[in-house]
Design an enzyme around this catalytic site. Structure first.
Site, mmCIF file in Angstrom:
data_model
loop_
_atom_site.group_PDB
_atom_site.id
_atom_site.type_symbol
_atom_site.label_atom_id
_atom_site.label_comp_id
_atom_site.label_asym_id
_atom_site.label_seq_id
_atom_site.Cartn_x
_atom_site.Cartn_y
_atom_site.Cartn_z
ATOM 1 N N GLN A 28 0.892 -1.168 -0.062
ATOM 2 C CA GLN A 28 -0.005 0.058 0.055
ATOM 3 C C GLN A 28 0.958 1.201 -0.049
ATOM 4 O OE1 GLN A 28 -3.141 -0.909 -0.776
ATOM 5 N NE2 GLN A 28 -4.348 -0.380 0.914
ATOM 6 N N SER A 29 0.470 2.400 -0.770
ATOM 7 C CA SER A 29 1.418 3.521 -0.919
ATOM 8 C C SER A 29 1.593 4.307 0.289
ATOM 9 C CB SER A 29 0.792 4.296 -1.874
ATOM 10 O OG SER A 29 0.694 3.657 -2.965
ATOM 11 N N THR A 30 0.603 4.396 1.227
ATOM 12 C CA THR A 30 0.615 5.257 2.300
ATOM 13 C C THR A 30 0.089 4.695 3.610
ATOM 14 O OG1 THR A 30 -1.356 6.404 2.008
ATOM 15 C CG2 THR A 30 0.612 7.201 0.770
ATOM 16 N N GLN A 33 -3.529 4.968 3.490
ATOM 17 C CA GLN A 33 -4.485 3.710 2.881
ATOM 18 C C GLN A 33 -4.238 2.476 3.744
ATOM 19 O OE1 GLN A 33 -2.261 3.460 -1.016
ATOM 20 N NE2 GLN A 33 -3.091 5.169 -1.862
#
Length: 746
Positions: A28-30, A33
């Site tokens: 997951q990017s962040t 998220q």
């Protein structure tokens, strides 16, 4: 999945693939998220079941989730992706599962590197749409297209987000993290914080920078006074009080938010490859003309925009310049025109050097053309002392009309600055008292039996009490540093007598840094052009504000030198040499703090050298005249005591009381006392009849002792000194009808 698709998938998966491990890559990017988009994370972990359904045993399925919360825009910060690529290259991976290819990589460089390795090692890639073999042309074409679309999608997402931020920032409505000293109110507007201690501490930084001129001097003064500065880290957003640091002081001075401006896009992120091959990101500050958004007067300010621009310009001029160039902040050296002298031939700032036995004689040289372009010689050079004195004469002449007003203003500013500093200490004490009371309330609220909590709160209370005592001690120390206040009578005298700026400038307590700051407040720069043939120098003093003054200065003759003893000292030696030996003259000059032309204290040998060089004859002692007869002699204090039969202490007391008279050729010189018959007659061995002591005379006349002495000194009363027996001392004739020693026969 249809039957045809299932057959196609089973045809791609062979025993070689099933003999290796299946890798499930989860990302997951962040962190946002991870916290909010939980369904996507669950779907990625469910890929383990799909791997088992396609023929891999459960123990063969490896999940790589080390890159959770990391962006797929680059692989340098993704350790999980690096491990995956390494295992693919070693032939340990049979298939890679990802919910979509964007989870594996968001840029084509990383994506195609993975595809090439998979094609060489016969590794499959699977996503929600199917299973692909990178070695197959059609599958590679599909995977390449998906990678390109993933990279384009990232670009589009960034473009939309950036465009929205910029559009909102252009209106000044973008909510940003505010520096300490500012808060958002309930409507979202930026306001100055309600904490007076925070505002006063930040204002103190601006006030001291205006006074001291450099951020480092502000830091040292804050450290010396023990003043703390408020800080608000981005991580916590809470205000903390810490000792002053250079980054904190510099941030206060350079942040345009304190000037009431809204800014956006002050920095730019640059990427580069370091020597180890690692991609490194570096954030740089942009010049003001490259800021994306600048809206002055956006919110209430602690300083105005003109002050902010002046502060940043001053900080820029204080940058440490490259070695060999002029400029920079005022430093401790004795060169008063450091960074302010410009060559009139090439327009470069002249360099500063020092010479002399102690290295304190400045010299200004313009040699950059020779150093940079290999010229045969530099433009010009000149000694510093004579040049600086010539400039100072003009500066003091300009300041003379305004000297009195400047002195009065300086006294007012000193009192105002002290009051502001004292206010900062008072607010600090108030803050520590509040924190102490808050800690005491927490400690009192805990149950005594709960020692686990009580011990912690007790330690916190002790810490707050210690901080309160320290703040109160600092406040008391600040009160003792109150500047001297002049009374109305003293101010009236000052207006009558004027002010001597030169004396303040040359005072021993004034440092060279402070002298340079005074000059820089008045002089912008000095342009000099030396004429070596005529032995002259043309000066153009450019004052702050743009006005200029043209001067011509005569240079020293070839073979001459500037370090000569001043003529006032030479005249004094000429007068003293007629009465004293060289050793005595040296003592007098040393007590008057006079120095030779080279700055050395006078000694017997140096006085002798000065006399010889100036043709001053030496002292010729004369024979002492005996006291027989009425011959008058001029003698020293010791000789006077011998002639009169008293101690030297008594002679000094007589000089102070006016009983005898003497003179000094100059301050600290030995007394010269004239002894004649009248003086000798005033010293007797016995007390005359009817003459009384000083206390009895004061009581008889009904006046003070000092008044009686004044009458004796003016000749209104007759007095003698008894130098023998137990009744030694001053005796005075009070009543005129009594016969006295000084009565004249009729």
């Amino acid at each position: 999945m249809s039957d045809a698709a299932a057959v196609l998938v089973s045809a791609k998966i062979g025993p070689v693939h099933l003999g290796r491990d299946a890798y499930v890559y989860v990302r997951q990017s962040t962190l946002t998220q991870l916290r909010e988009h939980t369904e996507s994370l669950i779907r990625q972990y469910e890929l383990r079941e799909r791997a088992v359904a396609l023929g891999w045993d459960a123990h063969q399925v490896r999940v790589i989730d080390a890159d959770l919360g990391r962006s797929g825009a680059e692989a340098s910060a993704r350790e999980g992706f690096k491990d995956l690529v390494a295992d693919v290259g070693l032939g340990r991976v049979g298939i890679i599962f990802g919910i979509e290819v964007s989870r594996l990589a968001r840029n084509n460089s990383d994506w195609y590197q993975l595809l090439d390795l998979c094609a060489v090692t016969d590794t499959l890639i699977a996503d929600a749409d199917g299973v692909y073999h990178p070695a197959d042309f059609n599958d590679r074409l599909v995977l390449g297209l998906k990678g390109t679309m993933s990279e384009a999608e990232l670009h589009l997402i960034r473009s939309r987000l950036t465009a929205g931020l910029r559009h909102k920032a252009a209106r000044g409505q973008l909510r940003q993290f505010l520096p300490v000293g500012f808060d958002y109110d309930e409507t979202g507007a930026v306001v100055i914080t309600a904490d007076e201690a925070v505002v006063e501490a930040i204002t103190t930084v601006f006030r001291r920078f205006a006074e001291l001129g450099t951020a480092r001097q502000v830091l040292l003064s804050l450290r010396e006074d023990g003043l703390l500065l408020p800080r608000r880290p981005t991580r916590t957003g809470r205000v903390t009080w810490q000792p002053a640091t250079y980054p904190a002081v510099h941030d206060f001075l350079t942040n345009p938010v304190y000037a009431g401006a809204f800014v956006f896009g002050r920095t730019r992120t640059e990427k580069r490859i370091d020597p180890t091959g690692t991609l490194v990101q570096h954030t740089t500050l942009l010049p003001r003309d490259q800021w994306a958004v600048l809206i002055p007067d956006h919110h209430p300010a602690l300083i105005d925009w003109a002050t902010y621009e002046a502060n940043t310009a001053r900080l820029r001029s204080n940058w440490r310049v490259p070695r060999g160039f002029g400029g920079g902040p005022p430093r401790e050296g004795t060169a008063l025109l450091q960074g302010r002298l410009r060559c009139g031939k090439c327009s470069r700032l002249m360099q500063t050097g020092y010479s002399g036995t102690k290295g304190n004689c400045p010299r200004y040289v313009c040699a950059r053309a020779k150093q940079l372009y290999g010229g045969e010689q530099g433009c010009q050079s000149i000694g510093g002392r004579r040049l600086e004195n010539r400039v100072l004469e003009e500066v003091f002449a300009v300041l003379q009309p305004a000297a009195l007003a400047a002195t009065g203003q300086a006294l007012t500013d000193a009192e105002r600055a002290h009051a502001a500093t004292l206010h900062a200490f008072e607010l600090s004490v108030e803050r520590t008292r509040y924190e102490t009371e808050r800690a005491r309330r927490q400690y009192d609220a805990v149950e005594p039996e709960n020692r686990l909590v009580a011990r912690t709160l007790e330690r916190a209370l002790e810490t707050k009490l210690a901080a309160q005592r320290h703040a109160e001690r600092d406040l008391l120390a600040a009160k003792t540093r109150r500047p001297v206040q002049l009374t109305d009578d003293e101010l009236a005298w000052l207006h009558r007598a004027g002010a001597d700026v030169r004396a303040v400038f040359n005072a021993p307590s004034t440092t060279f840094r402070e002298r340079k700051q005074l000059l820089r407040a008045i002089v912008s720069e000095v342009v000099i052009t030396v004429d070596p043939v005529a032995r002259t120098a043309a000066l153009r003093i450019i004052w702050q504000g743009g006005a200029s003054t043209e001067l011509t200065m005569q240079l020293t003759k070839i073979g001459g030198h500037f370090r000569t003893t001043d003529e006032d000292t030479v005249d004094l030696v000429r007068r003293l040499a007629a009465h004293y030996e060289d050793k005595t003259i040296a003592q007098i000059l040393s007590q008057q703090r006079r120095r030779t032309g080279t700055g050395l204290p006078f000694t017997k040998s140096r006085v002798h050298s000065l006399r010889v060089s100036r043709g001053i004859p030496a002292y010729q002692p004369t024979e002492t005249v005996t006291p027989d007869g009425d011959d008058a002699v001029v003698v020293s204090v010791t000789e006077a005591g011998r002639l009169l039969g008293v101690a030297t202490v008594t002679v000094y007391r007589w000089l102070r009381d006016g009983f005898i008279t003497g003179e000094q050729l100059t301050a600290n010189a030995p007394w010269q006392i004239r002894i004649d018959q009248a003086v000798r007659d005033r010293v007797v061995p016995t007390v005359p009849d009817g003459w009384i002591g000083l206390d009895e005379a004061a009581a008889a006349l009904g006046v003070a002792r000092q008044t009686v002495l004044h009458k004796v000194q003016r000749g209104h009363l007759q007095a003698v000194y008894v130098n023998r027996g137990q009744r030694k001392g001053l005796r005075i004739k009070v009543f005129s009808d009594q016969a006295g020693l000084f009565d004249q026969p009729s």
